[in-house]
Design a protein around this motif. Structure first.
Motif, PDB file in Angstrom:
ATOM      1  N   LEU A 153       0.852  -1.186   0.000  1.00 20.09           N
ATOM      2  CA  LEU A 153       0.000   0.000   0.000  1.00 20.09           C
ATOM      3  C   LEU A 153       0.892   1.242   0.000  1.00 20.09           C
ATOM      4  CD1 LEU A 153      -3.082  -0.055   0.231  1.00 20.09           C
ATOM      5  CD2 LEU A 153      -2.840   0.282   2.682  1.00 20.09           C
ATOM      6  N   THR A 154       0.623   2.172  -0.915  1.00 22.31           N
ATOM      7  CA  THR A 154       1.340   3.449  -0.891  1.00 22.31           C
ATOM      8  C   THR A 154       0.299   4.554  -0.722  1.00 22.31           C
ATOM      9  OG1 THR A 154       1.182   3.754  -3.276  1.00 22.31           O
ATOM     10  CG2 THR A 154       3.111   2.579  -2.462  1.00 22.31           C
ATOM     11  N   PRO A 155       0.701   5.748  -0.275  1.00 27.12           N
ATOM     12  CA  PRO A 155      -0.301   6.816  -0.090  1.00 27.12           C
ATOM     13  C   PRO A 155      -1.097   7.081  -1.366  1.00 27.12           C
ATOM     14  CG  PRO A 155       1.794   7.467   0.858  1.00 27.12           C
ATOM     15  CD  PRO A 155       2.035   6.175   0.159  1.00 27.12           C
ATOM     16  N   ALA A 156      -0.412   7.066  -2.523  1.00 28.99           N
ATOM     17  CA  ALA A 156      -1.119   7.336  -3.774  1.00 28.99           C
ATOM     18  C   ALA A 156      -2.203   6.291  -4.009  1.00 28.99           C
ATOM     19  CB  ALA A 156      -0.132   7.350  -4.944  1.00 28.99           C
ATOM     20  N   TYR A 157      -1.843   5.000  -3.821  1.00 35.82           N
ATOM     21  CA  TYR A 157      -2.825   3.954  -4.052  1.00 35.82           C
ATOM     22  C   TYR A 157      -3.897   3.967  -2.966  1.00 35.82           C
ATOM     23  CZ  TYR A 157      -5.040  -0.384  -5.165  1.00 35.82           C
ATOM     24  OH  TYR A 157      -5.986  -1.302  -5.502  1.00 35.82           O
ATOM     25  N   LEU A 158      -3.489   4.247  -1.745  1.00 33.10           N
ATOM     26  CA  LEU A 158      -4.461   4.287  -0.641  1.00 33.10           C
ATOM     27  C   LEU A 158      -5.508   5.379  -0.879  1.00 33.10           C
ATOM     28  CD1 LEU A 158      -5.291   3.233   2.174  1.00 33.10           C
ATOM     29  CD2 LEU A 158      -3.831   4.983   3.164  1.00 33.10           C
ATOM     30  N   SER A 159      -5.079   6.529  -1.380  1.00 30.88           N
ATOM     31  CA  SER A 159      -6.041   7.602  -1.617  1.00 30.88           C
ATOM     32  C   SER A 159      -7.036   7.173  -2.691  1.00 30.88           C
ATOM     33  CB  SER A 159      -5.329   8.895  -2.008  1.00 30.88           C
ATOM     34  OG  SER A 159      -5.097   8.965  -3.388  1.00 30.88           O
ATOM     35  N   TYR A 160      -6.538   6.502  -3.729  1.00 30.52           N
ATOM     36  CA  TYR A 160      -7.428   5.996  -4.774  1.00 30.52           C
ATOM     37  C   TYR A 160      -8.411   4.984  -4.194  1.00 30.52           C
ATOM     38  CZ  TYR A 160      -9.054   3.113  -8.604  1.00 30.52           C
ATOM     39  OH  TYR A 160      -9.858   2.407  -9.453  1.00 30.52           O
ATOM     40  N   ARG A 161      -7.876   4.044  -3.428  1.00 31.09           N
ATOM     41  CA  ARG A 161      -8.719   2.971  -2.899  1.00 31.09           C
ATOM     42  C   ARG A 161      -9.758   3.501  -1.928  1.00 31.09           C
ATOM     43  NH1 ARG A 161      -6.679  -1.998   0.698  1.00 31.09           N
ATOM     44  NH2 ARG A 161      -7.290  -0.461   2.263  1.00 31.09           N
ATOM     45  N   THR A 162      -9.339   4.419  -1.081  1.00 35.73           N
ATOM     46  CA  THR A 162     -10.265   4.978  -0.104  1.00 35.73           C
ATOM     47  C   THR A 162     -11.429   5.680  -0.804  1.00 35.73           C
ATOM     48  OG1 THR A 162      -8.378   5.351   1.330  1.00 35.73           O
ATOM     49  CG2 THR A 162     -10.424   6.449   1.933  1.00 35.73           C
ATOM     50  N   ALA A 163     -11.108   6.417  -1.884  1.00 40.06           N
ATOM     51  CA  ALA A 163     -12.163   7.150  -2.583  1.00 40.06           C
ATOM     52  C   ALA A 163     -13.004   6.237  -3.456  1.00 40.06           C
ATOM     53  CB  ALA A 163     -11.538   8.269  -3.420  1.00 40.06           C
ATOM     54  N   PHE A 164     -12.365   5.450  -4.306  1.00 43.79           N
ATOM     55  CA  PHE A 164     -13.110   4.755  -5.355  1.00 43.79           C
ATOM     56  C   PHE A 164     -13.547   3.345  -4.989  1.00 43.79           C
ATOM     57  CE2 PHE A 164     -10.689   8.072  -7.493  1.00 43.79           C
ATOM     58  CZ  PHE A 164     -11.682   8.670  -8.254  1.00 43.79           C
ATOM     59  N   ARG A 165     -12.967   2.764  -3.938  1.00 45.77           N
ATOM     60  CA  ARG A 165     -13.419   1.427  -3.525  1.00 45.77           C
ATOM     61  C   ARG A 165     -14.278   1.514  -2.277  1.00 45.77           C
ATOM     62  NH1 ARG A 165      -9.214  -2.259  -5.771  1.00 45.77           N
ATOM     63  NH2 ARG A 165      -9.429  -1.653  -7.943  1.00 45.77           N
ATOM     64  N   ASP A 166     -13.847   2.390  -1.336  1.00 44.00           N
ATOM     65  CA  ASP A 166     -14.597   2.510  -0.084  1.00 44.00           C
ATOM     66  C   ASP A 166     -15.578   3.677  -0.121  1.00 44.00           C
ATOM     67  OD1 ASP A 166     -12.825   0.534   0.563  1.00 44.00           O
ATOM     68  OD2 ASP A 166     -11.526   1.800   1.780  1.00 44.00           O
ATOM     69  N   PHE A 167     -15.566   4.437  -1.226  1.00 44.91           N
ATOM     70  CA  PHE A 167     -16.461   5.583  -1.422  1.00 44.91           C
ATOM     71  C   PHE A 167     -16.358   6.602  -0.290  1.00 44.91           C
ATOM     72  CE2 PHE A 167     -18.277   1.953  -3.655  1.00 44.91           C
ATOM     73  CZ  PHE A 167     -18.146   2.436  -4.938  1.00 44.91           C
ATOM     74  N   ASP A 168     -15.169   6.706   0.294  1.00 41.60           N
ATOM     75  CA  ASP A 168     -14.935   7.727   1.304  1.00 41.60           C
ATOM     76  C   ASP A 168     -14.066   8.804   0.643  1.00 41.60           C
ATOM     77  OD1 ASP A 168     -14.404   9.264   3.467  1.00 41.60           O
ATOM     78  OD2 ASP A 168     -13.680   7.634   4.749  1.00 41.60           O
ATOM     79  N   TYR A 169     -14.731   9.649  -0.158  1.00 40.26           N
ATOM     80  CA  TYR A 169     -13.986  10.604  -0.968  1.00 40.26           C
ATOM     81  C   TYR A 169     -13.277  11.655  -0.113  1.00 40.26           C
ATOM     82  CZ  TYR A 169     -16.032   8.551  -5.104  1.00 40.26           C
ATOM     83  OH  TYR A 169     -16.379   7.678  -6.091  1.00 40.26           O
ATOM     84  N   GLY A 170     -13.890  12.025   1.011  1.00 39.69           N
ATOM     85  CA  GLY A 170     -13.267  13.017   1.883  1.00 39.69           C
ATOM     86  C   GLY A 170     -11.910  12.543   2.370  1.00 39.69           C
ATOM     87  N   SER A 171     -11.863  11.317   2.903  1.00 39.90           N
ATOM     88  CA  SER A 171     -10.605  10.759   3.391  1.00 39.90           C
ATOM     89  C   SER A 171      -9.597  10.625   2.265  1.00 39.90           C
ATOM     90  CB  SER A 171     -10.844   9.373   3.994  1.00 39.90           C
ATOM     91  OG  SER A 171     -11.051   9.477   5.356  1.00 39.90           O
ATOM     92  N   GLY A 172     -10.072  10.118   1.121  1.00 42.03           N
ATOM     93  CA  GLY A 172      -9.173   9.927  -0.019  1.00 42.03           C
ATOM     94  C   GLY A 172      -8.526  11.232  -0.435  1.00 42.03           C
ATOM     95  N   ALA A 173      -9.348  12.293  -0.524  1.00 40.55           N
ATOM     96  CA  ALA A 173      -8.812  13.594  -0.919  1.00 40.55           C
ATOM     97  C   ALA A 173      -7.830  14.109   0.128  1.00 40.55           C
ATOM     98  CB  ALA A 173      -9.944  14.590  -1.131  1.00 40.55           C
ATOM     99  N   ALA A 174      -8.149  13.870   1.402  1.00 41.46           N
ATOM    100  CA  ALA A 174      -7.237  14.306   2.466  1.00 41.46           C
ATOM    101  C   ALA A 174      -5.883  13.622   2.315  1.00 41.46           C
ATOM    102  CB  ALA A 174      -7.844  14.013   3.833  1.00 41.46           C
ATOM    103  N   ILE A 175      -5.902  12.318   2.024  1.00 44.45           N
ATOM    104  CA  ILE A 175      -4.634  11.599   1.831  1.00 44.45           C
ATOM    105  C   ILE A 175      -3.861  12.202   0.657  1.00 44.45           C
ATOM    106  CG2 ILE A 175      -3.609   9.374   1.235  1.00 44.45           C
ATOM    107  CD1 ILE A 175      -6.014   8.069   2.666  1.00 44.45           C
ATOM    108  N   SER A 176      -4.567  12.529  -0.440  1.00 46.04           N
ATOM    109  CA  SER A 176      -3.910  13.158  -1.588  1.00 46.04           C
ATOM    110  C   SER A 176      -3.195  14.426  -1.188  1.00 46.04           C
ATOM    111  CB  SER A 176      -4.915  13.532  -2.676  1.00 46.04           C
ATOM    112  OG  SER A 176      -5.556  12.426  -3.165  1.00 46.04           O
ATOM    113  N   PHE A 177      -3.867  15.233  -0.360  1.00 40.99           N
ATOM    114  CA  PHE A 177      -3.257  16.513  -0.015  1.00 40.99           C
ATOM    115  C   PHE A 177      -2.061  16.332   0.902  1.00 40.99           C
ATOM    116  CE2 PHE A 177      -7.076  18.345  -1.798  1.00 40.99           C
ATOM    117  CZ  PHE A 177      -6.509  19.374  -2.520  1.00 40.99           C
ATOM    118  N   VAL A 178      -2.116  15.353   1.794  1.00 40.53           N
ATOM    119  CA  VAL A 178      -0.943  15.085   2.623  1.00 40.53           C
ATOM    120  C   VAL A 178       0.219  14.647   1.728  1.00 40.53           C
ATOM    121  CG1 VAL A 178      -0.001  13.670   4.464  1.00 40.53           C
ATOM    122  CG2 VAL A 178      -2.344  14.519   4.619  1.00 40.53           C
TER     123      VAL A 178
END
Lengths: 295, 372
Positions: free
Chosen positions: B311-336
């Motif tokens: 798992l890398t931050p880039a992939y985690l942000s994708y997975r969080t948004a598009f697999r778990d549908f938690d777009y807020g968290s995914g976007a937050a990971i992207s910004f970090v």
């Protein structure tokens, strides 16, 4: 480049060329070259060989490049059993449109930033440089959001339009136009040609080397583009080759091993860029070093 | 080119001159903005605007349904960010695991690809060898191919009974099941010297919800295969950059130091290396920036598995948004991640700039009297 590498050896160097020590060094040099040549090329040899094998053969002898027996079954199944032709068509369409767009829009902007004097030019150029530093992967969710909002999600427009211009291409064209002497354009302008006409029929024809570099970079970039297609479409009918391949391996289609089929599909997806690479190698090299200049 | 230059003015006199002097300047302002307009619209619409939209989404709990910009979407402030750093839970554990994985990944990829690229460039730049053009192309070719297609090939190479394990078998090593093996390389090394059970002090606690023992795992065996793939594909590009720099090193300088009796290592260390320092800085920076962005390979080869060790931050942000549908968290990971990349770039720029000046001065002080 050739002029740089084939410098005539100076007397000192020639003296060093002789003797057992120099010969040992040369043999060592070739050994290193060949060893790493194998490391870098053998995977492609294996890919080709195993794409033409039967499944049990590929599983049992993955290291051997020679198919025994040779079969086209894997390749046939790519066309009969997957959506490969569709992906290929989508990739071609996207790549051609994106390349045309980038070459045209990037040279327009590059020319303006290099030659036209207008208010806000310096700030604009600084913004382009800043944009180049934005890492692509942090844009996955943002791009998805904007495409949804604009109603472009899951459409060809969504695949193509966001890629139609890129900051790095603008930079390359600007650098090139700055290296062209101004006198020719001035002559055309004094003779009454408008700005666009001067650009289109006087400057652009002189920019051939830069245009070829940009065309190749754009083609390669959009042909291989994966993350963008991942967040801009979900309809399998809009999959491009990299997206289809990724789906073939990890997604819903990834059942069983089917290595000859997967390797063959990956091989076919590699061929266009490989052919371009062989023909236009020096432009690829130039492109890589243009990238180096911007840092 | 000369013919173009001649032809262009020849066709123009058909039209009478229309604009001269100040008129041309005024014309240039409009033309200038028109020329850059398409690029501004595309980059603004698909780069700047989306970043702002994602910044907003990272402050909400949007689940992908409807528009994120209506009043119905719950605004949560900095919650998505604090959950990544301050609240113990799955979100923070996953995020910190991805940070750990990527740190080991960067720690190996950047030095190895830089050293390999420099080494290859030095060999390819050797005046005495023939056929260098072919090898230069061979080393560079992997860099231009599709990351997805290459990942498919490496999945095959690193399969359980694949080519890599067959090769290892030839020298008597029993290769691992690469993509099923979540054991950390450092843990394995410790195991090899007899430390099988982690010391209690390391398992009882640690920063950010991971134990010290977890932080010190090293890259997993699965990650090692992704690391090899990336080094293999990127070294060629960096080799070209080094090669361009090496070709600007004056031959005379090298020869003069040979006459002075400098050994090969001394020449490399005190003549070549200082001269290619800007390129070294560039390669390290680009490597650092690039390796925090690893995504395609993870998506195709491992999807973050086994046991989240790829798992890398880039992939985690994708997975969080598009697999778990938690777009807020995914976007937050992207910004970090965005922040990490920018901070690292700035930091390294400063370090290199500080070290660059005094060392070059020292080198000249030492060299000039000897040479003259």
């Amino acid at each position: 480049m050739a002029a740089l590498t084939d410098r005539p050896a100076a007397p000192v160097a020639r003296r060093a060329d002789r003797g057992p020590h120099a010969r040992f060094n040369r043999i060592l040099g070739y050994a290193v070259l060949i060893a790493f040549g194998l490391v870098f090329l053998y995977p492609f040899v294996i890919q080709l060989g195993n794409a033409l094998k039967t499944e049990p053969d590929a599983a049992a002898n993955p290291l051997s490049p020679i198919p025994d027996p040779l079969t086209l079954a894997g390749i046939e199944r790519i066309f009969a059993g997957t959506n490969f032709p569709l992906w290929l068509g989508n990739s071609l369409l996207v790549t051609v449109l994106v390349t045309l767009g980038r070459v045209f829009f990037d040279s327009l902007a590059g020319y303006a930033l290099a030659r036209l004097r207008f208010r806000g030019r310096a700030g604009l150029f600084a913004a382009i440089i800043a944009v180049m530093a934005v890492p692509g992967v942090v844009l996955l969710i943002p791009k998805f959001l904007v495409l949804k909002q604009l109603g472009l999600y899951d459409s060809y427009a969504g695949l193509v339009v966001p890629l139609l211009a890129d900051a790095a291409g603008v930079f390359i064209m600007k650098q090139f136009f700055e290296s062209v002497p101004v006198s020719v354009e001035e002559a055309a302008r004094i003779d009454g040609a408008g700005v666009f006409r001067t650009f289109w029929s006087v400057v652009l024809p002189m920019a051939r080397p830069a245009l070829i570099t940009l065309t190749i970079l754009s083609f390669q970039g959009s042909w291989n583009e994966f993350p963008h297609s991942l967040v801009s479409v979900q309809d399998p009918h809009l999959f491009t080759l990299p997206r289809g391949l990724a789906d073939l391996v990890s997604g819903s289609l990834g059942k069983g091993t089917q290595y000859p089929l997967k390797l063959g599909a990956a091989l076919l997806a590699t061929i266009p860029v490989a052919v371009l690479f062989v023909i236009f190698q020096r432009y690829f090299v130039r492109g890589a070093n243009e990238g180096a200049d911007k840092g | 080119m000369a013919t173009e230059a001649l032809r262009a003015p020849a066709t123009a006199p058909a039209k009478p001159p229309r604009r001269r002097g100040g008129g041309v300047r005024g014309n240039e302002t409009i033309a200038g903005w028109l020329f850059v307009a398409p690029v501004i619209v595309i980059l603004g619409l698909f780069l700047l605007l989306p970043i702002l939209m994602a910044l907003w989404v990272s402050l909400t709990d949007w689940n992908g349904q409807g528009s994120p910009f209506t009043g119905d979407v719950p605004f949560v402030g900095g919650d998505n960010y604090t959950r990544l750093f301050a609240e113990d839970g799955l979100d923070r554990r996953d995020f910190m695991t991805s940070i750990r994985n990527n740190m080991y990944y960067v720690g190996i990829v950047v030095p190895v690809q830089t050293a390999l690229a420099l080494g290859l460039a030095l060999v390819v730049n050797n005046r005495m060898l023939k056929g260098k053009g072919f090898f230069r192309s061979a080393f560079y070719f992997p860099s231009v191919t599709s990351s997805v297609a290459i990942s498919v090939v490496f999945l095959f190479l690193f399969a359980n009974s694949g080519a890599v394990n067959k090769l290892l078998g030839l020298v008597g090593i029993n290769g691992p099941e690469w993509f099923a093996d979540s054991r950390g390389v450092l843990h394995l090394l410790l195991g090899a010297v007899g430390v099988d059970t982690p010391p209690g002090a390391l398992t009882s606690g640690g920063p950010f919800g991971l134990t010290w023992w977890d932080w010190l795992s090293g890259p997993s065996v699965a990650m090692v295969s992704i690391i090899s793939l990336v080094i293999w594909t990127t070294s060629g590009t960096f080799m070209l950059m080094f090669l361009a720099a090496l070709q600007n090193v004056p031959v005379a300088l090298d020869e003069a130091s040979t006459l002075d009796g400098a050994t090969r290592w001394q020449r490399f260390r005190h003549v070549t290396l200082p001269l290619i320092k800007p390129t070294m800085f560039l390669v390290l920076t680009l490597g650092l920036i690039g390796s925090w962005q690893v995504f395609d390979q993870v998506y195709v080869m491992s999807q973050g598995d086994p046991a989240k060790t790829t798992l890398t931050p880039a992939y985690l942000s994708y997975r969080t948004a598009f697999r778990d549908f938690d777009y807020g968290s995914g976007a937050a990971i992207s910004f970090v991640l965005f922040l990490i990349i920018i901070l690292l770039t700035l930091l390294q720029r400063r370090v290199m700039a500080d070290r660059d000046e005094p060392r070059r001065a020292r080198w000249w002080r030492r060299r000039v009297p000897e040479g003259s």
